[in-house]
Write a protein that holds these residues in place. Structure first.
Motif, short mmCIF file in Angstrom:
data_model
loop_
_atom_site.label_atom_id
_atom_site.label_comp_id
_atom_site.label_asym_id
_atom_site.label_seq_id
_atom_site.Cartn_x
_atom_site.Cartn_y
_atom_site.Cartn_z
N ILE A 387 0.84 -1.21 0.00
CA ILE A 387 0.00 0.00 0.00
C ILE A 387 0.87 1.26 0.00
O ILE A 387 0.56 2.25 -0.66
CB ILE A 387 -0.97 -0.02 1.21
N GLU A 388 1.99 1.25 0.73
CA GLU A 388 2.90 2.39 0.73
C GLU A 388 3.47 2.63 -0.67
O GLU A 388 3.57 3.76 -1.13
CB GLU A 388 4.04 2.13 1.73
N ILE A 389 3.85 1.54 -1.35
CA ILE A 389 4.39 1.67 -2.72
C ILE A 389 3.33 2.23 -3.65
O ILE A 389 3.59 3.16 -4.47
CB ILE A 389 4.89 0.31 -3.21
N LEU A 390 2.08 1.72 -3.59
CA LEU A 390 1.01 2.23 -4.45
C LEU A 390 0.73 3.69 -4.19
O LEU A 390 0.48 4.48 -5.12
CB LEU A 390 -0.25 1.41 -4.24
N SER A 430 -7.06 10.56 -9.46
CA SER A 430 -5.86 10.39 -8.62
C SER A 430 -6.20 10.58 -7.14
O SER A 430 -5.76 9.81 -6.27
CB SER A 430 -4.78 11.38 -9.05
N LYS A 431 -6.99 11.63 -6.87
CA LYS A 431 -7.37 11.87 -5.47
C LYS A 431 -8.23 10.73 -4.92
O LYS A 431 -8.07 10.31 -3.76
CB LYS A 431 -8.11 13.20 -5.36
N ILE A 432 -9.16 10.22 -5.79
CA ILE A 432 -10.00 9.10 -5.33
C ILE A 432 -9.15 7.88 -5.02
O ILE A 432 -9.33 7.19 -3.99
CB ILE A 432 -11.06 8.77 -6.39
N ASN A 436 -8.59 6.15 -1.59
CA ASN A 436 -8.89 4.73 -1.44
C ASN A 436 -7.70 3.99 -0.82
O ASN A 436 -7.85 3.15 0.07
CB ASN A 436 -9.24 4.13 -2.79
N ILE A 437 -6.52 4.32 -1.33
CA ILE A 437 -5.30 3.68 -0.79
C ILE A 437 -5.13 4.07 0.67
O ILE A 437 -4.77 3.25 1.53
CB ILE A 437 -4.09 4.07 -1.62
#
Length: 468
Positions: A387-390, A430-432, A436-437
């Protein structure tokens, strides 16, 4: 051969009984070597070493003069030269005079006469050699070379006098007194030269006088004939005048009226034609003025149309450039859109892979099963790492879009095209995705925390029965 033996026998009628000889092969001033013995008497030769052209009027050909060199050799072997100028016509007159003097001789013909305008130096050099060969063939005849016509033409008397003077100057410069015989010879030579010149001029004057007398006689005959014809014409005119007076007295009146009538009709026709001509001329001038104005207007219109055509072509070229730019921008936007969709799909799939399905198992089973709990912790750690990488990649893509749109705005005002809408859509997506992330990260933290709490509670429950 017989003529060759008769030369230099002292019987020549020329001054000092000189005879003609072939010219030397090489000239060496006073000490020139001649082909024959130098002590057999006076001799002369004629050569044409050079030529000169004198310009004339613009509508006439230039005149070619040949520099004729007359060489003399005394019995003492002393050579002198004298140069004279002669034209081609002078040589023609020389041949005519020799033909009149020797009508039975077969004299060599002169070279053909040609115009000198437009000819080059090679022609003049060839002509010079041809004339020299002709003179040698002419003087090779024994009687011709001894004639007074040749002596006068080549001025042999003056050449001999110049030779004597040169020799006397050499003697005087050497300090020797002049010989009285030489002085007498010079005086006789001058007298002979003057006599020949006077005789030649008298002969020319006599011929000129005869020609003038014949011309006057012919003119007198012509005048008498004209006077006779004039008298005959006057008599005929007088007779015709009397006959005409009689005829006119009977026929003048009706013919005169008819002629006057015809003259009046012709005058009226002429006036009518003149008036019509003036009207046509005035109309023609007016038509010419109108045509000139129309031509000027057409030229002005042509210039304006040409300018408009150039402007239209320039606008068309600019429009084509803009269309090409827009086409390139559209293709680039399409490629960017496809790349964005691919990137978002990839991130979404990877996000789905990061989810941990912990809801299928009960909390009690996870808490009671230590191996399951340990596996859940490991899955949560891996999920947190991915998740950090995404999240970093989502932020990086958003930053790249901002820089790209900023660069395009500087070039082509993105707010006037669909790129701004695409950018806003990218920004929202991008913000969504980031939200989400982030939410997934929060959920993962909550699950992690719940697992920790559950694990600590299970340990406490296990320790209580042991104490009992």
């Amino acid at each position: 051969m017989e003529q060759q033996h008769r030369r230099h026998d002292g019987t020549s009628p020329l001054p000092f009984a000189m005879d003609w000889s072939h010219p030397p092969f090489k000239w060496n001033g006073r000490n020139t070597m001649w082909p024959q013995d130098s002590h057999i008497g006076w001799r002369y030769c004629v050569t044409i070493p050079t030529w000169v052209i004198t310009p004339q009027a613009t509508d006439m050909d230039p005149v070619l003069f040949y520099r004729v060199q007359v060489g003399l050799q005394s019995p003492k072997g002393i050579t002198t030269t004298r140069t004279i100028l002669r034209k081609f016509n002078d040589f023609l007159e020389l041949r005519v005079a020799l033909r009149n003097m020797f009508p039975s001789k077969n004299l060599p013909p002169t070279p053909p006469k040609q115009m000198t305008r437009g000819l080059n130096v090679k022609f003049f050099e060839k002509r010079q050699q041809t004339m020299e060969d002709w003179i040698i063939r002419l003087l090779s005849d024994f009687e011709t070379s001894r004639s007074m016509v040749v002596a006068t033409f080549f001025e042999l008397e003056s050449a001999a006098k110049s030779s004597f003077r040169d020799e006397n100057q050499q003697i005087a410069s050497g300090g020797m007194p002049l010989n009285s015989d030489l002085t007498d010879a010079l005086e006789r030579l001058d007298t002979h030269e003057e006599l020949e010149t006077t005789k030649w001029k008298s002969r020319e004057n006599l011929q000129q006088a005869i020609l003038e007398r014949e011309r006057l006689t012919q003119m007198q005959c012509d005048m008498d004939e004209l006077q006779r014809k004039l008298l005959d014409m006057e008599l005929k005119l007088e007779s015709q005048k009397g006959d005409k007076t009689k005829i006119e007295s009977s026929t003048i009146s009706p013919e005169k009226d008819q002629v006057l009538h015809e003259l009046e009709v012709t005058r009226n026709k002429f006036k009518h034609l003149l008036k019509k001509h003036q009207e046509l001329e005035a109309k023609s001038k007016a038509d010419v003025i109108v045509l000139v104005k129309e031509v000027k207007s057409l030229r002005s219109t042509q210039a304006q149309l040409t300018q408009q055509l150039n402007e239209s072509l320039e606008e068309k070229s600019n429009a084509e450039k803009l269309l090409q730019q827009e086409k390139l921008i559209s293709e680039k936007e399409k490629a960017d859109r496809m790349k964005l969709i691919h990137d978002w799909e990839s991130l979404h799939n990877r996000l789905l892979e990061c989810r941990v399905n912990l809801l299928n198992e009960s909390a009690d089973s996870i808490c009671n099963n230590s191996s399951s709990l340990q596996s859940a912790f490991e899955l949560l750690q891996i999920s947190d790492y991915q998740i950090e990488i995404l999240l970093a990649e989502a932020h990086f893509l958003l930053q790249d879009d901002k820089q790209e749109v900023s660069a395009m705005t500087d070039i082509s005002k993105v707010e006037n095209c669909g790129t701004a809408v695409d950018y806003e859509l990218k920004n929202v997506l991008s913000k969504i995705l980031i939200d989400n992330i982030t939410l997934q990260k929060i959920v993962s933290s909550v699950v992690h925390y719940a697992l920790k709490v559950s694990s600590s509670t299970g340990k406490d429950d296990a320790e209580i029965p042991a104490d009992n």
